[in-house]
Design a protein around this motif. Structure first.
Motif, PDB file in Angstrom:
ATOM      1  N   UNK A   1       0.824  -1.204   0.000  1.00 12.13           N
ATOM      2  CA  UNK A   1       0.000   0.000   0.000  1.00 12.13           C
ATOM      3  C   UNK A   1       0.861   1.259   0.000  1.00 12.13           C
ATOM      4  N   UNK A   2       1.951   1.237   0.761  1.00 18.65           N
ATOM      5  CA  UNK A   2       2.887   2.380   0.777  1.00 18.65           C
ATOM      6  C   UNK A   2       3.461   2.615  -0.621  1.00 18.65           C
ATOM      7  N   UNK A   3       3.856   1.549  -1.286  1.00 16.95           N
ATOM      8  CA  UNK A   3       4.394   1.681  -2.641  1.00 16.95           C
ATOM      9  C   UNK A   3       3.347   2.234  -3.595  1.00 16.95           C
ATOM     10  N   UNK A   4       2.132   1.715  -3.490  1.00 20.18           N
ATOM     11  CA  UNK A   4       1.058   2.152  -4.379  1.00 20.18           C
ATOM     12  C   UNK A   4       0.710   3.625  -4.141  1.00 20.18           C
ATOM     13  N   UNK A   5       0.585   4.004  -2.897  1.00 23.36           N
ATOM     14  CA  UNK A   5       0.144   5.368  -2.585  1.00 23.36           C
ATOM     15  C   UNK A   5       1.208   6.413  -2.866  1.00 23.36           C
ATOM     16  N   UNK A   6       2.458   6.079  -2.599  1.00 27.19           N
ATOM     17  CA  UNK A   6       3.523   7.086  -2.636  1.00 27.19           C
ATOM     18  C   UNK A   6       4.347   7.100  -3.920  1.00 27.19           C
ATOM     19  N   UNK A   7       4.421   5.960  -4.628  1.00 23.83           N
ATOM     20  CA  UNK A   7       5.375   5.884  -5.735  1.00 23.83           C
ATOM     21  C   UNK A   7       4.784   5.424  -7.059  1.00 23.83           C
ATOM     22  N   UNK A   8       3.603   4.803  -7.063  1.00 25.02           N
ATOM     23  CA  UNK A   8       3.052   4.262  -8.305  1.00 25.02           C
ATOM     24  C   UNK A   8       2.304   5.350  -9.075  1.00 25.02           C
ATOM     25  N   UNK A   9       2.774   5.722 -10.276  1.00 26.32           N
ATOM     26  CA  UNK A   9       2.051   6.717 -11.081  1.00 26.32           C
ATOM     27  C   UNK A   9       0.645   6.216 -11.432  1.00 26.32           C
ATOM     28  N   UNK A  10      -0.234   7.133 -11.722  1.00 28.62           N
ATOM     29  CA  UNK A  10      -1.637   6.795 -11.974  1.00 28.62           C
ATOM     30  C   UNK A  10      -1.802   6.016 -13.273  1.00 28.62           C
ATOM     31  N   UNK A  11      -2.929   5.306 -13.382  1.00 30.12           N
ATOM     32  CA  UNK A  11      -3.244   4.566 -14.599  1.00 30.12           C
ATOM     33  C   UNK A  11      -3.299   5.500 -15.803  1.00 30.12           C
ATOM     34  N   UNK A  12      -3.922   6.635 -15.619  1.00 37.23           N
ATOM     35  CA  UNK A  12      -4.080   7.575 -16.727  1.00 37.23           C
ATOM     36  C   UNK A  12      -2.737   8.088 -17.221  1.00 37.23           C
ATOM     37  N   UNK A  13      -1.853   8.459 -16.295  1.00 38.77           N
ATOM     38  CA  UNK A  13      -0.542   8.975 -16.686  1.00 38.77           C
ATOM     39  C   UNK A  13       0.283   7.896 -17.385  1.00 38.77           C
ATOM     40  N   UNK A  14       0.238   6.664 -16.840  1.00 32.07           N
ATOM     41  CA  UNK A  14       1.011   5.578 -17.439  1.00 32.07           C
ATOM     42  C   UNK A  14       0.526   5.292 -18.862  1.00 32.07           C
ATOM     43  N   UNK A  15      -0.779   5.219 -19.046  1.00 28.87           N
ATOM     44  CA  UNK A  15      -1.333   4.929 -20.368  1.00 28.87           C
ATOM     45  C   UNK A  15      -1.025   6.053 -21.360  1.00 28.87           C
ATOM     46  N   UNK A  16      -1.203   7.282 -20.932  1.00 24.00           N
ATOM     47  CA  UNK A  16      -0.961   8.432 -21.815  1.00 24.00           C
ATOM     48  C   UNK A  16       0.487   8.470 -22.282  1.00 24.00           C
ATOM     49  N   UNK A  17       1.410   8.263 -21.368  1.00 31.73           N
ATOM     50  CA  UNK A  17       2.835   8.301 -21.731  1.00 31.73           C
ATOM     51  C   UNK A  17       3.217   7.120 -22.607  1.00 31.73           C
ATOM     52  N   UNK A  18       2.628   5.962 -22.355  1.00 27.05           N
ATOM     53  CA  UNK A  18       2.981   4.785 -23.140  1.00 27.05           C
ATOM     54  C   UNK A  18       2.608   4.976 -24.612  1.00 27.05           C
ATOM     55  N   UNK A  19       1.533   5.681 -24.903  1.00 28.49           N
ATOM     56  CA  UNK A  19       1.051   5.824 -26.287  1.00 28.49           C
ATOM     57  C   UNK A  19       2.039   6.574 -27.177  1.00 28.49           C
ATOM     58  N   UNK A  20       2.991   7.309 -26.591  1.00 29.79           N
ATOM     59  CA  UNK A  20       3.992   8.023 -27.401  1.00 29.79           C
ATOM     60  C   UNK A  20       5.421   7.591 -27.039  1.00 29.79           C
ATOM     61  N   UNK A  21       5.530   6.461 -26.342  1.00 30.50           N
ATOM     62  CA  UNK A  21       6.827   6.031 -25.815  1.00 30.50           C
ATOM     63  C   UNK A  21       7.749   5.547 -26.928  1.00 30.50           C
ATOM     64  N   UNK A  22       9.002   5.975 -26.856  1.00 29.88           N
ATOM     65  CA  UNK A  22      10.039   5.524 -27.777  1.00 29.88           C
ATOM     66  C   UNK A  22      11.121   4.780 -26.999  1.00 29.88           C
ATOM     67  N   UNK A  23      11.750   3.797 -27.641  1.00 30.08           N
ATOM     68  CA  UNK A  23      12.865   3.073 -27.043  1.00 30.08           C
ATOM     69  C   UNK A  23      13.923   2.822 -28.117  1.00 30.08           C
ATOM     70  N   UNK A  24      15.183   2.995 -27.721  1.00 29.53           N
ATOM     71  CA  UNK A  24      16.280   2.796 -28.663  1.00 29.53           C
ATOM     72  C   UNK A  24      16.583   1.314 -28.888  1.00 29.53           C
ATOM     73  N   UNK A  25      16.260   0.485 -27.895  1.00 31.19           N
ATOM     74  CA  UNK A  25      16.629  -0.926 -28.013  1.00 31.19           C
ATOM     75  C   UNK A  25      18.127  -1.104 -27.840  1.00 31.19           C
ATOM     76  N   UNK A  26      18.663  -2.207 -28.301  1.00 32.46           N
ATOM     77  CA  UNK A  26      20.095  -2.471 -28.184  1.00 32.46           C
ATOM     78  C   UNK A  26      20.377  -3.951 -28.327  1.00 32.46           C
ATOM     79  N   UNK A  27      21.620  -4.265 -28.618  1.00 32.59           N
ATOM     80  CA  UNK A  27      22.010  -5.663 -28.778  1.00 32.59           C
ATOM     81  C   UNK A  27      22.304  -6.322 -27.450  1.00 32.59           C
TER      82      UNK A  27
END
Length: 587
Positions: free
Chosen positions: A436-462
């Protein structure tokens, strides 16, 4: 009126006087001889700067001791300076042995320049007088760490090396013995080569005499002799706490041992050495471990502040013993966190395999900030099942905060440390409360996570954390959306993607997708290794590869390519679809 501590008056001595008037003892709790070629070359270069009159003298550093009356009237227990003292004895022994060899080869039984021969004998006599220890009742000028449990140990080897060049017949030489042996050979070769540049015997003798006299008469040290061992440690810490050569772990070790009486010091030194051995005697790793432990129990501080924070609170012998006992009990689990795949012991440390798999995945992704929580839970005897629940929540926090929203680490590091301290100090904090401490204090909201994921870029790597992070994101999302890798204990995902490394990252289209969309998550997938070699018709692009994949996620991509082709819009559509399951995957 304030009472100020009595500060001992430093004394300045050239090396010849230093060894003439003191018997130095290196206690067992000190680290071993460790000078390598770089340090030896520095000394040799400094010596010849003075030999060749490019400077008048050379400051060889400070020595911190305290007068240990229990060891003898002139005995000085060395707190700082053993590397310089040991190397000085070896260098003088080399000069003496070369002088002795030259005398025997050129003067014994021959009618040559008696004065030149006397100069060589004077060198031998003066060095023997400085080193001492060959006559009955004559204490050596320097005694290294002695261990009664070891026959032919470090000090035995050192004694033979500087008095008769007698290398002990050891089947396995320890690192300090190898380094002392190397130092002797280094200086022997340097001096011999330099002497051979002169064509006459008289010139070579004069140069050897100059080298010796320069070292003992023009190299000087500042020696601080404290009234007690504790005072000596305090001076040592002050002189070195901002230095570059010593790690924070070295300063902390000396602080801890300085609080002990003689009996506890020996035992505590053994405990410390066992901890150091577990961490490969790597000063940086030991420092990281201590900082993590301190963040688990007391406070999160920077590495630069670590010694100051510890020395403020750890001031009594019992505090030091508890500190060392904690480190001893946690060193194994810390090593597992840093190196989960390093040997059978680490692989099998946690009996619950899913816990081990999750920790290995975190390690591959380069995630370390959560270590204090695991140390606290382990110290507080939480079950492995409880630890797994918390680790899963930590992964969700990390994935949303760092991998998806790409926020900085300060919030996580502080939050994890604060929670760890709460776990350590609480006797009844339940696993539900931790989550509960982790969820309340450190876990970003569902809305923020989803919104950011829709434009997320990753470089990848070998290889490395970029590769594993992207591979993990895709594998987990494929499991949630398409039931790929699905089984009861998640062993398939871990074994195939991580342990066996069966998959590689691939961009779905590198030609028909714009630069802005090429590295978006929607344009990435993972495919079985080896499928690229059977690519088939180049015009089919990734379609021919993905069609051979066993992953349902890749079969779905094939259907899209076959129906509409692949472009920016398809990347965007796929990324939105994956974003819809982000909050189910990392809850």
């Amino acid at each position: 009126m304030k009472n100020f501590a009595s500060i001992p008056q430093p004394s300045q001595s050239v090396l010849g006087e230093l060894f003439e008037h003191n018997n130095f003892i290196i206690p067992r709790y000190q680290r071993d001889y460790a000078w390598e070629d770089n340090q030896l070359l520095d000394l040799w270069s400094d010596l010849f700067e003075v030999v060749q009159d490019r400077q008048d003298n050379h400051f060889f550093g400070q020595i911190v001791t305290f007068k240990n009356d229990s060891q003898g009237e002139f005995s000085q227990e060395v707190i700082d300076g053993q590397q310089r003292l040991t190397t000085s004895c070896i260098l003088m022994a080399v000069i003496r042995d070369i002088a002795d060899n030259m005398y025997k080869k050129n003067f014994v039984g021959k009618n040559l320049n008696i004065e030149a021969g006397d100069a060589l004998r004077d060198i031998k006599r003066d060095v023997d007088k400085s080193l001492r220890g060959t006559k009955h009742g004559d204490a050596p000028s320097l005694v290294l760490q002695q261990n009664e449990a070891l026959e032919n140990g470090i000090n035995d080897f050192f004694y033979g090396l500087i008095h008769s060049r007698r290398a002990l017949s050891l089947t396995k030489k320890s690192s300090p013995i190898k380094m002392m042996d190397n130092a002797y050979d280094f200086f022997f070769q340097k001096i011999t080569n330099k002497l051979n540049e002169d064509s006459t015997l008289d010139a070579r003798i004069e140069l050897l005499q100059t080298i010796y006299e320069t070292f003992v008469s023009n190299f000087y040290v500042v020696m601080i002799t404290a009234p007690s061992r504790k005072d000596a440690f305090t001076i040592f810490e002050t002189l070195n706490s901002r230095g570059k050569d010593l790690k924070a772990s070295d300063i902390i070790k000396n602080h801890l041992l300085s609080q002990m009486d003689q009996g506890n010091m020996e035992l505590s030194s053994k405990v410390w050495n066992a901890i150091a051995k577990k961490l490969s005697n790597d000063g940086d790793r030991i420092t990281r471990f201590i900082r993590t432990y301190w963040a688990s129990k007391n406070s999160l501080v920077s590495e630069r502040q670590l010694y100051r924070s510890i020395s403020k609170y750890i001031t009594l012998s019992n505090d030091c013993k508890r500190f060392l006992n904690d480190l001893s009990s946690l060193s194994n689990v810390y090593d597992v966190l840093e190196n989960p795949t390093d040997g059978k012991f680490n692989i099998n440390f946690f009996k619950k395999r899913e816990l081990y798999w999750r920790l290995d995945i975190l390690n591959r992704m380069g995630v370390k900030l959560y270590y204090p929580i695991i140390l606290s839970m382990y110290h507080s005897h939480y079950s492995e099942s409880d630890m797994l629940i918390v680790v899963n929540k930590i992964i969700s926090v990390f994935m949303r905060h760092r991998a998806i929203m790409e926020k900085g680490t300060n919030i996580l590091e502080t939050g994890f440390a604060n929670l760890a301290i709460k776990i350590w100090k609480s006797n009844n904090l339940s696993v539900d409360e931790i989550v509960q401490e982790l969820r309340n204090n450190l876990l970003p909201s569902d809305e923020d996570a989803k919104t950011n994921f829709m434009v997320l870029k990753k470089e990848g790597g070998l290889r490395g954390s970029k590769k594993w992070s992207l591979a993990y994101i895709l594998a987990e999302l494929y499991q949630t959306s398409f039931h790929d890798f699905e089984n009861q204990d998640q062993s398939t995902l871990y074994n195939d993607v991580f342990a066996q490394d069966f998959f590689e990252l691939a961009q779905i289209d590198e030609k028909n997708v714009s630069d802005d969309y090429r590295t978006r998550i929607g344009n990435w997938t993972i495919v079985e290794k080896g499928l690229r070699s059977s690519r088939g018709n180049q015009n089919d692009g990734m379609y021919s590869i993905l069609s051979k994949s066993s992953l349902k996620a890749n079969q779905e991509i094939c259907k899209i390519i076959q129906t509409t082709g692949w472009d920016d819009q398809q990347v965007k559509n796929r990324q939105i679809a994956l974003a819809n399951v982000v909050n189910v995957t990392w809850i």
